[in-house]
Write a protein that holds these residues in place. Structure first.
Motif, PDB file in Angstrom:
ATOM      1  N   GLY A  55     -12.241   1.815   3.924  1.00  7.24           N
ATOM      2  CA  GLY A  55     -13.374   2.009   2.915  1.00  7.24           C
ATOM      3  C   GLY A  55     -13.067   1.495   1.775  1.00  7.24           C
ATOM      4  N   LYS A  56     -13.897   2.108   0.443  1.00  9.68           N
ATOM      5  CA  LYS A  56     -13.615   1.942  -0.652  1.00  9.68           C
ATOM      6  C   LYS A  56     -12.269   2.154  -1.319  1.00  9.68           C
ATOM      7  CE  LYS A  56     -18.658   2.519  -1.881  1.00  9.68           C
ATOM      8  NZ  LYS A  56     -19.690   3.036  -2.849  1.00  9.68           N
ATOM      9  N   PRO A  57     -11.755   1.475  -2.337  1.00 11.21           N
ATOM     10  CA  PRO A  57     -10.521   2.039  -3.013  1.00 11.21           C
ATOM     11  C   PRO A  57     -10.599   3.330  -3.481  1.00 11.21           C
ATOM     12  CG  PRO A  57     -11.248  -0.234  -3.710  1.00 11.21           C
ATOM     13  CD  PRO A  57     -12.441   0.381  -3.070  1.00 11.21           C
ATOM     14  N   LEU A  58      -9.709   4.045  -3.162  1.00 17.68           N
ATOM     15  CA  LEU A  58      -9.339   5.587  -3.805  1.00 17.68           C
ATOM     16  C   LEU A  58      -8.627   5.692  -4.870  1.00 17.68           C
ATOM     17  CD1 LEU A  58      -9.468   7.599  -0.498  1.00 17.68           C
ATOM     18  CD2 LEU A  58     -11.413   7.132  -2.066  1.00 17.68           C
ATOM     19  N   LEU A  59      -9.012   5.892  -5.991  1.00 19.81           N
ATOM     20  CA  LEU A  59      -8.178   6.218  -7.257  1.00 19.81           C
ATOM     21  C   LEU A  59      -7.920   7.574  -7.667  1.00 19.81           C
ATOM     22  CD1 LEU A  59     -10.060   3.302  -7.499  1.00 19.81           C
ATOM     23  CD2 LEU A  59      -8.978   3.271  -9.699  1.00 19.81           C
ATOM     24  N   GLU A  60      -6.666   7.821  -8.055  1.00 22.93           N
ATOM     25  CA  GLU A  60      -6.339   9.386  -8.417  1.00 22.93           C
ATOM     26  C   GLU A  60      -5.457   9.303  -9.904  1.00 22.93           C
ATOM     27  OE1 GLU A  60      -4.948  12.397  -5.668  1.00 22.93           O
ATOM     28  OE2 GLU A  60      -3.192  12.288  -6.780  1.00 22.93           O
ATOM     29  N   PHE A  61      -5.781   9.979 -10.635  1.00 21.09           N
ATOM     30  CA  PHE A  61      -4.927   9.883 -12.074  1.00 21.09           C
ATOM     31  C   PHE A  61      -4.696  11.294 -12.371  1.00 21.09           C
ATOM     32  CE2 PHE A  61      -4.640   9.931 -16.910  1.00 21.09           C
ATOM     33  CZ  PHE A  61      -3.436   9.015 -16.658  1.00 21.09           C
ATOM     34  N   LYS A  62      -3.559  11.595 -12.609  1.00 19.06           N
ATOM     35  CA  LYS A  62      -2.884  12.904 -12.668  1.00 19.06           C
ATOM     36  C   LYS A  62      -2.255  13.022 -14.091  1.00 19.06           C
ATOM     37  CE  LYS A  62      -1.466  14.925  -9.297  1.00 19.06           C
ATOM     38  NZ  LYS A  62      -0.419  15.487  -8.446  1.00 19.06           N
ATOM     39  N   PHE A  63      -2.383  13.975 -14.865  1.00 22.80           N
ATOM     40  CA  PHE A  63      -1.699  13.944 -16.234  1.00 22.80           C
ATOM     41  C   PHE A  63      -1.385  15.591 -16.542  1.00 22.80           C
ATOM     42  CE2 PHE A  63      -6.086  13.830 -17.540  1.00 22.80           C
ATOM     43  CZ  PHE A  63      -6.248  14.782 -18.608  1.00 22.80           C
TER      44      PHE A  63
ATOM     45  N   SER B 250     -11.616   9.184  -7.858  1.00 16.60           N
ATOM     46  CA  SER B 250     -12.768   8.604  -7.875  1.00 16.60           C
ATOM     47  C   SER B 250     -13.736   8.845  -6.655  1.00 16.60           C
ATOM     48  CB  SER B 250     -12.373   7.019  -7.337  1.00 16.60           C
ATOM     49  OG  SER B 250     -11.716   6.960  -6.154  1.00 16.60           O
ATOM     50  N   SER B 251     -13.167   9.887  -5.806  1.00 16.77           N
ATOM     51  CA  SER B 251     -14.032  10.504  -4.642  1.00 16.77           C
ATOM     52  C   SER B 251     -14.847  11.495  -5.370  1.00 16.77           C
ATOM     53  CB  SER B 251     -13.302  10.942  -3.539  1.00 16.77           C
ATOM     54  OG  SER B 251     -12.471  12.029  -4.099  1.00 16.77           O
ATOM     55  N   GLY B 252     -14.425  11.935  -6.463  1.00 17.55           N
ATOM     56  CA  GLY B 252     -15.475  13.019  -7.183  1.00 17.55           C
ATOM     57  C   GLY B 252     -15.088  14.451  -7.216  1.00 17.55           C
ATOM     58  N   GLU B 253     -13.654  14.383  -6.397  1.00 17.95           N
ATOM     59  CA  GLU B 253     -13.003  15.563  -6.254  1.00 17.95           C
ATOM     60  C   GLU B 253     -11.915  15.763  -7.248  1.00 17.95           C
ATOM     61  OE1 GLU B 253     -11.516  15.123  -2.268  1.00 17.95           O
ATOM     62  OE2 GLU B 253     -13.504  16.063  -1.476  1.00 17.95           O
ATOM     63  N   HIS B 254     -12.107  16.682  -8.279  1.00 19.96           N
ATOM     64  CA  HIS B 254     -11.159  16.729  -9.373  1.00 19.96           C
ATOM     65  C   HIS B 254     -10.516  18.154  -9.170  1.00 19.96           C
ATOM     66  CE1 HIS B 254     -13.347  13.040 -10.563  1.00 19.96           C
ATOM     67  NE2 HIS B 254     -14.733  14.173 -10.672  1.00 19.96           N
ATOM     68  N   THR B 255      -9.393  18.389  -9.854  1.00 20.21           N
ATOM     69  CA  THR B 255      -8.731  19.533  -9.950  1.00 20.21           C
ATOM     70  C   THR B 255      -7.907  19.849 -11.456  1.00 20.21           C
ATOM     71  OG1 THR B 255      -7.871  19.289  -7.492  1.00 20.21           O
ATOM     72  CG2 THR B 255      -6.671  20.608  -8.704  1.00 20.21           C
ATOM     73  N   ILE B 256      -7.871  20.884 -11.702  1.00 22.47           N
ATOM     74  CA  ILE B 256      -7.251  21.609 -12.916  1.00 22.47           C
ATOM     75  C   ILE B 256      -6.109  22.577 -12.303  1.00 22.47           C
ATOM     76  CG2 ILE B 256      -7.332  22.457 -15.138  1.00 22.47           C
ATOM     77  CD1 ILE B 256      -9.940  21.393 -15.445  1.00 22.47           C
ATOM     78  N   ASP B 257      -4.911  22.352 -12.547  1.00 27.07           N
ATOM     79  CA  ASP B 257      -3.946  23.331 -12.023  1.00 27.07           C
ATOM     80  C   ASP B 257      -3.182  23.643 -13.429  1.00 27.07           C
ATOM     81  OD1 ASP B 257      -4.241  22.784  -9.322  1.00 27.07           O
ATOM     82  OD2 ASP B 257      -3.116  21.078  -9.222  1.00 27.07           O
ATOM     83  N   GLY B 258      -2.839  25.036 -13.288  1.00 26.92           N
ATOM     84  CA  GLY B 258      -2.225  25.710 -14.215  1.00 26.92           C
ATOM     85  C   GLY B 258      -0.897  26.583 -13.869  1.00 26.92           C
ATOM     86  N   LYS B 259      -0.031  26.603 -14.992  1.00 29.44           N
ATOM     87  CA  LYS B 259       1.065  27.503 -14.534  1.00 29.44           C
ATOM     88  C   LYS B 259       1.543  28.350 -15.787  1.00 29.44           C
ATOM     89  CE  LYS B 259       5.561  28.089 -12.321  1.00 29.44           C
ATOM     90  NZ  LYS B 259       6.621  27.634 -11.599  1.00 29.44           N
ATOM     91  N   ALA B 260       1.817  29.582 -15.922  1.00 31.81           N
ATOM     92  CA  ALA B 260       2.327  30.301 -17.146  1.00 31.81           C
ATOM     93  C   ALA B 260       3.438  31.023 -16.670  1.00 31.81           C
ATOM     94  CB  ALA B 260       1.051  30.951 -17.742  1.00 31.81           C
ATOM     95  N   ASP B 261       4.480  31.024 -17.374  1.00 31.19           N
ATOM     96  CA  ASP B 261       5.637  31.543 -17.053  1.00 31.19           C
ATOM     97  C   ASP B 261       5.354  32.903 -18.086  1.00 31.19           C
ATOM     98  OD1 ASP B 261       8.126  32.963 -16.827  1.00 31.19           O
ATOM     99  OD2 ASP B 261       9.351  31.186 -17.370  1.00 31.19           O
ATOM    100  N   ILE B 262       5.380  34.094 -17.509  1.00 29.64           N
ATOM    101  CA  ILE B 262       5.232  35.454 -18.132  1.00 29.64           C
ATOM    102  C   ILE B 262       6.308  36.490 -18.082  1.00 29.64           C
ATOM    103  CG2 ILE B 262       2.671  35.247 -17.889  1.00 29.64           C
ATOM    104  CD1 ILE B 262       2.745  37.076 -15.785  1.00 29.64           C
ATOM    105  N   SER B 263       7.552  35.789 -17.725  1.00 26.94           N
ATOM    106  CA  SER B 263       8.784  36.400 -17.314  1.00 26.94           C
ATOM    107  C   SER B 263       9.126  37.714 -18.785  1.00 26.94           C
ATOM    108  CB  SER B 263       9.907  35.690 -17.099  1.00 26.94           C
ATOM    109  OG  SER B 263       9.785  34.953 -15.948  1.00 26.94           O
ATOM    110  N   LYS B 264       8.564  37.046 -19.896  1.00 27.05           N
ATOM    111  CA  LYS B 264       9.109  37.924 -20.856  1.00 27.05           C
ATOM    112  C   LYS B 264       8.030  39.135 -20.906  1.00 27.05           C
ATOM    113  CE  LYS B 264      11.034  34.333 -23.932  1.00 27.05           C
ATOM    114  NZ  LYS B 264      10.973  33.419 -25.262  1.00 27.05           N
TER     115      LYS B 264
END
Length: 292
Positions: free
Chosen positions: A40-48, A67-81
């Protein structure tokens, strides 16, 4: 159990690009890009990545655009203190084409000796939500046990359960025996005839070669599936992987170092059960590299 699945899936997923046709992946310190072109069409993914601190709490955000329209925001916080050996994570998924979205929030804790727990809350568009506690404990040096279940708040019922017994008799062998149930779980559930029994093993034959297999048995249909995998480094800068399942689907992939930070990937997939003249193999070619 999902983290256990991620570990065991690497042998059968990474570098197998035959059905993707063309594959390009590049990495840098703070970003990563992938381009694939199948039928099918080329699929592009960019992560930063974006890292920062708030009141000595280290936070990492990862933004993934596709490019498929499926986007993600992941996050991690170290709360050991704040809470000993603990972290908070989240994953927001949004589809700009369908406007669907979901959000996963997790609390991770390792404060109890030889024990790990993760508590997931997953919210979906429309108001449906699930709660999943995950707990694992090391019983002895070579054996650990893991368990999780998912409660669906909208349906007010359990919808999945996983129980796993993990073995590591030595540094060369790792295996897991698991019982998996998906679907409505209630007092009428037939525990002996519902769900799957899986056994997975990964073994190092030497420092250059790893083999593994996944065996899955369906208690309801009495059907079984088996997949075998091999990964080896016959020479420096050269890697070969192969996999084949009980349905006859097979794939062979090779990774060759062609420059200081770049590798060439070539893979072919076919069905070993088909007549040679009727074969329609898939062939994929790709590049992987670092930009810094």
């Amino acid at each position: 159990y999902s983290e256990l699945e991620d570990y065991y899936s690497k042998l059968f997923e990474n570098h197998f690009i035959a059905k993707e046709g063309f594959y390009l992946k590049f990495k840098s310190k703070d970003y990563e890009g992938t381009v694939t072109k199948g039928s099918g069409k080329p699929l592009l993914e960019f992560k930063f990545d974006h890292k920062y601190e708030i009141n000595d709490i280290k936070i990492k955000k990862t933004f993934t655009l596709r490019s498929s329209g499926e986007h993600t925001i992941d996050g991690k916080a170290d709360i050991s203190k704040v809470i000993d050996k603990s972290a908070l994570t989240h994953s927001f998924n949004f589809n700009s084409a369908t406007h669907d979205f979901d959000a996963l929030f997790s609390f991770h804790n390792k404060s109890i000796k030889k024990m790990y727990s993760r508590w997931d809350f997953h919210y979906f568009k429309g108001g449906e939500w699930t709660f999943t506690p995950n707990v694992s404990r090391q019983l002895c040096k070579k054996i650990a046990i893991g368990w999780d279940f998912t409660f669906n708040g909208a349906k007010n019922e359990l919808t999945s359960m996983n129980l796993a017994l993990m073995f590591r008799p030595n540094k060369w062998v790792r295996a897991v025996l698991a019982r998996n149930i998906a679907g409505s779980i209630n007092k009428n559930t037939d525990w002996l005839r519902t769900g799957l029994v899986t056994f997975k093993s990964r073994s190092k034959l030497d420092k250059n070669t790893k083999i593994g297999f996944d065996y899955i048995y369906n208690l309801e249909t009495k059907a079984a599936a088996l997949e075998l995998g091999l990964k080896t480094h016959p020479a420096e800068g050269f890697m070969v992987k192969s996999r084949i399942n009980s349905g006859g689907d097979a794939e062979v992939a090779a990774k060759l170092k062609i420059a200081d930070k770049w590798h060439l990937l070539v893979a072919t997939a076919f069905n070993a059960g088909e007549v040679t003249g009727k074969q329609q193999p898939h062939i994929g070619v790709g590049l992987e590299g670092k930009l810094d």
